[in-house]
Each structure stands twice: as structure tokens, then as C-alpha cells.
Design an enzyme around this catalytic site. Structure first.
Site, PDB file in Angstrom:
ATOM      1  N   ASP A  51       0.916  -1.266  -0.046  1.00 44.73           N
ATOM      2  CA  ASP A  51      -0.096   0.113  -0.003  1.00 44.73           C
ATOM      3  C   ASP A  51       0.784   1.220  -0.130  1.00 44.73           C
ATOM      4  OD1 ASP A  51      -2.414  -1.280   0.140  1.00 44.73           O
ATOM      5  OD2 ASP A  51      -2.641  -1.456   2.229  1.00 44.73           O
ATOM      6  N   TYR A 109       6.752 -10.252   6.837  1.00 44.01           N
ATOM      7  CA  TYR A 109       6.541  -8.697   6.776  1.00 44.01           C
ATOM      8  C   TYR A 109       7.123  -8.378   8.368  1.00 44.01           C
ATOM      9  CZ  TYR A 109       3.220  -7.811   2.969  1.00 44.01           C
ATOM     10  OH  TYR A 109       2.708  -7.855   1.762  1.00 44.01           O
TER      11      TYR A 109
END
Lengths: 244, 244
Positions: A51, A109
Site C-alpha cells: 500500500d 513482513y
């Protein structure tokens, strides 16, 4: 010639990974730069989207390039032409059937929290700031409810965006504390939209004492996303590594 | 009320520490923000100037503030009003005779070099980049010629700028290697204009093999600044700590 690129980027100035109108994205910058290099515009396929404002240390992508060129030369030329906030850290020949997204076995992540009174200026774009001391043990207890194969509908921003299942397997959730740096490590076969930032958001709330560790089990089992789960800021998130 | 401020900043967006026309500086931003806070514009006295693009982790300054205010409240209010690239990391009452520049006993600078093929995007504003492997042992040998009380005229950008002596005492020069990060630590009673960046510049040349370690002794003894001594980029330099 098919190549596999490993890419590090500072997402601050970009509208995320994926090409979209009206804003520069990492994917578009890579395609535009490869066109300058080879004369033809290839499609760059990433392992997944990130994003707006999200960073990467080890994003992976593949592309079919026009003409023969040594991968090392592609890497050097790309790094000479790209802006310094996007770097190619590796470039290798890829097998015909390699696909950056479909061949990925897992993704890791890392979500970085600065848990101290003053956020250092040099980390301001790469850390979420939580001034008050977090209860890391409570966060670790809660994190155990995330490991395994579960329905994560309650921990994604918009489950309807995904046509398929909201079930995912998470293989690792760790919290590493080193001074004021608190790092959340999340590894799994794949992640839903804003899932890692939702996990970071709810773990921070639990660390603040607003919810008990077991509240996360109830939230997960509810299957419904509510305002109880905040989405942590994008600037703390790094796509760290993709496994093949 | 006299306070002592410890200040961390990212120098990227500023024209250095000292107030000057036509460009925003750290000192001006602090004075402007203190004026917003107290209604009167104080003079903020730093331990010394830092050049355009140079960073600080532990710059120290003093200021006389209008009206009584708890130092902790001053710190909180300043951090709320200042941009996130300038942070007050400490604020304490200062003795009447405390002077940030004149009371300083020593200063420590750190110069950060990324010695690897690709400069990570998240460090691009805080590291000088040297792609080819440096001979750190040669740099360490050369660094020994800098420790002690010497005339550093050959290692300052403009000796005429200083009216007084170009003799300074350097008490510590170390090179710390940790992966691709190579950090030069320089401590001394005080430094001439661009002296640390000149030291970093000549040590990098020696690490590249362009000059022998003992060439630094000859350069230092020459007392003349020449083009053989490059000034390393400002973005690698941090004013690390000031001792009182």
C-alpha cells in the site's frame, strides 16, 4: 530474457506498488525505467501489492526483457537510472515457469514500532511511534492466537475485496524488543488486504492495556472487522522477504 | 529561566545550524518555535555550527526563556510544535554560567559510510556510499596520525576563516565495521571548519588504496590544504555528543 528482481524501496513518496492513475507507483517507476533501458516497456509482476507509504526490503518481481543482457548489467543500469529511494538489490535469470506471485511459498513482513518518548528524526518515516511503554509480554501472549490456519476476516480492512477465502496460514508471529525498537515479525503463506497493519494495530492496543491478550481470540473468532481493530500506520511496515 | 536543550535533527531540509538569510536553519526554527511558545523570541546558542545537510543526534544549546515553565513541559510543547525532523531529546534547567559553546569540554562526531554495492533506500540520506571494499586496516593505521595535539590546517576547508590557531587536540579516532556499515568516530576538544569531513575524505581515499596510510602524516605536516584531501559528503556526518 526473464529476470527475477529483488527490490528495496522507501514507500514514502509513492502511491504503493501497483500502477494506478494520477500517482507514481513503484511498479510504474520500474516499468518506465526498464523501457528507458531496453526500448520496450515490459510488465513487472510483483510478489504482491504494497500500500501507499509501505516500504520493502525484499520485494521480488519478475519481468520479460527485450534483448539479451547480463543480469548484473541490468541491475547496475537500473540502479543508475532509478531514483535513490528504489534500489535493485539482486537480479538473476529466472526459470521459464517462475512467477513472482504464484511461485511464492511464504512472505515475511516486519512492523517497526518506536516505543519511547521521542521518535528519532532519522527514523520518523520508518517507525510507528508509541510513546507510552507497551506490555510486550501481553502482546506475545496475544500473538499466539494468530499462529496457525485461521479465518482472518476480522483482521482485514475489507473482506469483500477478496472474492476467495479469508482463511490464511500464519506460521510465525514474533516480537523482538531491542531498546526502544519493538519489531513485529509476521510470516505466512499469504496475507489479506491490510492484514499485517491490522495485526499490528490490535497488538499495540493490547500492549497499551486497552484489551486483554485473549480478546484477540474472541475478535478472530467473531469473523467481523470492527472499529476495535485499528489499522496501524503504513510507515512502520516493511515487506521483508519472500520465500520461493 | 535558562534551559539546556539536547537536540536531534535530520539536516537534509535545512541550511545548517546557524541563522542566515534566504534559507531555513535549525537555529531559526528553534527560535521561531520558542517564540510561538513563550511570546518572546530568545536567542538559541548552540555548542557549534553544523553545515547544510549535516545531522545531529546530540547537539546541545542553551536559551533564556521568558516566564517560568517546567523543563519537561518545554520539551513536550516544543516537540508538539516542531516539525518531526527536529526533536528535543532532553530539556533541563541550566546553571547561570552554563554556555553551550564555551562550557563544552569535547565533541564527538560520527561519520557513517555504507561500504557495499547498493546503498539501502532507507539509509540514503544518512550514509556516504562507497561501493568498492575499503581497506579498513589501512584506514586505522592512518587514523593514528590524527590523534594528539596537532596543527590541522591541511585538514580544514578554509583555514583563513578561523582567526585563531589551527591547532586542535583530537583524543579519539576509531573505525567501527559492522557488515556494510563503517563508522568513523572522532572525538576532540573542538574542530575546525569541515575538519571531520576532510578527515573522512582522506581516510576513504586511503581505504581505496589511492594513498598510503603514512601519506596522511605528510599531509598533516604540510600545513596546507590541497585537492588531495576531498571533503566527504555532508549527509554522512552526525554531531553525536557534546561533553561538559
Amino acid at each position: 530474457m526473464k529476470v527475477r528482481l529483488t527490490i528495496a524501496y522507501d514507500g514514502t513518496a509513492y502511491g504503493g506498488w501497483q500502477v494506478q492513475p494520477g500517482v507514481m507507483t513503484i511498479q510504474e517507476k520500474l516499468e518506465e525505467t526498464l523501457e528507458r533501458l531496453t526500448g520496450e516497456r515490459p510488465k513487472v509482476h510483483g510478489s504482491g501489492r504494497t500500500d501507499q507509504g509501505v516500504h520493502a526490503l525484499g520485494q521480488v518481481a519478475h519481468a520479460d526483457l527485450a534483448g539479451p543482457m547480463a543480469p548484473k548489467a541490468v541491475q547496475r543500469a537500473l540502479n543508475a537510472l532509478l531514483p535513490p529511494d528504489i534500489r535493485i538489490t539482486a537480479c538473476a535469470p529466472a526459470a521459464e515457469d517462475f512467477h513472482a506471485r504464484r511461485s511464492a511459498r511464504w512472505k515475511e513482513y516486519r512492523y517497526f514500532i518506536w516505543n519511547g518518548p521521542v521518535l528519532p528524526p532519522h527514523l520518523r518515516l520508518y517507525r510507528a511511534h508509541v510513546a507510552r511503554p507497551l506490555d510486550v509480554e501481553a502482546m506475545r501472549k496475544a500473538a499466539r492466537h494468530l499462529v496457525g490456519r485461521h479465518d482472518f476476516a476480522a483482521l482485514t480492512a475489507n473482506p469483500n475485496r477478496e472474492v476467495e477465502s479469508t482463511v490464511r496460514e500464519v506460521t510465525r508471529v514474533d516480537l523482538i524488543k531491542k531498546g526502544a525498537d519493538l519489531t513485529l515479525v509476521v510470516r505466512g503463506e499469504g496475507f489479506l488486504y491490510k492484514m499485517v497493519r491490522s495485526i499490528a494495530g490490535i497488538l499495540i492496543r493490547i500492549g497499551e492495556g486497552a484489551l486483554s491478550p485473549d480478546a484477540l481470540l474472541a475478535i478472530r473468532n467473531s469473523g467481523v472487522r470492527t472499529a476495535r481493530v485499528p489499522t496501524a500506520p503504513s510507515k512502520g511496515l516493511f515487506l521483508w522477504r519472500v520465500g520461493y
